[in-house]
Design an enzyme around this catalytic site. Sequence first.
Site, PDB file in Angstrom:
ATOM      1  N   ASP A   1       0.873  -1.246   0.023  1.00 25.39           N
ATOM      2  CA  ASP A   1      -0.013   0.013   0.227  1.00 25.39           C
ATOM      3  C   ASP A   1       0.935   1.199  -0.004  1.00 25.39           C
ATOM      4  OD1 ASP A   1      -2.584   1.042   0.320  1.00 25.39           O
ATOM      5  OD2 ASP A   1      -1.574   1.821   2.461  1.00 25.39           O
TER       6      ASP A   1
ATOM      7  N   GLU B   1       1.517  -0.407  -5.161  1.00 25.10           N
ATOM      8  CA  GLU B   1       0.605   0.594  -5.464  1.00 25.10           C
ATOM      9  C   GLU B   1       1.489   2.013  -5.539  1.00 25.10           C
ATOM     10  OE1 GLU B   1      -3.338   2.876  -3.889  1.00 25.10           O
ATOM     11  OE2 GLU B   1      -1.595   2.610  -2.513  1.00 25.10           O
TER      12      GLU B   1
END
Length: 514
Positions: free
Chosen positions: A218, A263
């Site tokens: 993330d 990401e």
Amino acid sequence: MIRHLAAAALLALAAAAPGGSAPVLAAPATSAPSGVWYEIFVRSWYDTDGDGIGDLNGVTAKLDYLQSLGVSGIWLMPINPSPSYHGYDVTDYYAINPQYGTMADFERLLREAHKRGIKVIIDLVINHTSDRHPWFVAARDPADPHHDWYSWAGPHTDLHAEDAAGAQAWHALGKAYYLGDFSSNMPDLDYDTPALRKEMVKLGQYWLKKGVDGFRLDAAQHIYYDFKADADNPLILKKNLAWWSEFRRGLDQVNPAAYVVGEVTRDSADELAPYFKPLDAVFDFPLAVQLIDSAKSERAGNLGALLAHADTAYRKVAGKSGVDAPFLSNHDQDRVMSQLDGNPQHMRMAAAMLLTLPGHPFVYYGEELGMRGSKPDPDLREPMRWNRVPDAPGETTWKSFTAHDGPQVSVQAQQGDADSLLHYYAMLIHWRRELPALRDGAIRPWATDNPHIAAWQLDDANDHVLVVHNLSGQAQSLALDEQPFRSVRLRSRPDTRLRHGRLSMAPYSTAILQ
Ligand code: CA
């Protein structure tokens, strides 16, 4: 977490010359066959104990569904304890969210998934913790060793500095101020502290030893990219890459084959490319925008140029295929069917383009049913529709539906309909298993002056195939007499034919030529 993505910003590149004369690129460096991955929000997936909240046993219970769809791996959105419904603010990185089950449940899920040849990666949310994490609670005491695990304002800090998204970066806590790039509930960890880096490498190793097959990272660029002013700061990029390289070296000690996808929400392949060195892949955000735009407009537009540019940019950095983790939409974006205004043909063409790209395409749960969902975020993450009626056993009920999809948008309805979107997804995914060049071939955009055709060639050591999509609602005819492709190997519609060097494409159809 997603931020800093100008959704419509696309690379404006000149279209390649007609005739498919782009240079042949080297084969991808990846050795293991690549598969299709599937993103699951556990809370919305399948409930086995009747509390209305999806759980890990529910993921296990539906592995056969995923296997029949043909997916090779699943990405579980955060499964650690967290005060939020989404889990992107963790309070214990070594435990399972009790709403989702126990560690024993997770270990069973891993065993059952692996038995079916399905890999499991988990979301690793280590840019920040929850403000309720014991580390942060302890960190309030400047004498506690955890104090240095977070970033605190000094006497010369600009307390009005903007975070990466342009909001206030510093948050008050008594007389002190701490950095929270996403929100005050998510204090940023300080990766200049060696003890923290050591801890996070240990954490990655812990889950690999447990049997997970890798991670989805993330907010991978926000480890050091905290302030808007640093958006294009090369030093910040360098520090990000150094950290993820260190992390990767730690993972390699346990499992060098672990798959790590980051990401990095950036608009161009040039900005994504550096991350291909420490990571296996990053999600291709600019490509997602273009795929949906091409499906919606029924025109290839910049797609060919974008694919070629990405491939070149990534190979230059990492020597590997440039479209390693394509996707259409994820848990942070309006669902594809909503972006396509509910048009079922455009949905099929978007899916067909995604699933005929090499690498590891990612499918967001419910996408294969055509589930809709538009912001705010919780509405993008609604219960998976298993049955025609939403209150059947197993359906999660933690949230009511906002999209008002009918009973046809369910696994039950679509499994019984050979012409459903679900069967279309399964067909496309199985094509990849049948034809290795489709998943692992080197990509070479194939130029045509027909604006409704999107096409690319895929080459591996044994095969040369041509992927052709007719994005439009009209039949299209293409001259292929100077091309080496002699037969239609796979097609989405029986009325697509190749005769006397001319390819006749049915409306909204896909063909794979050999
Ligand atoms: Ca449950």
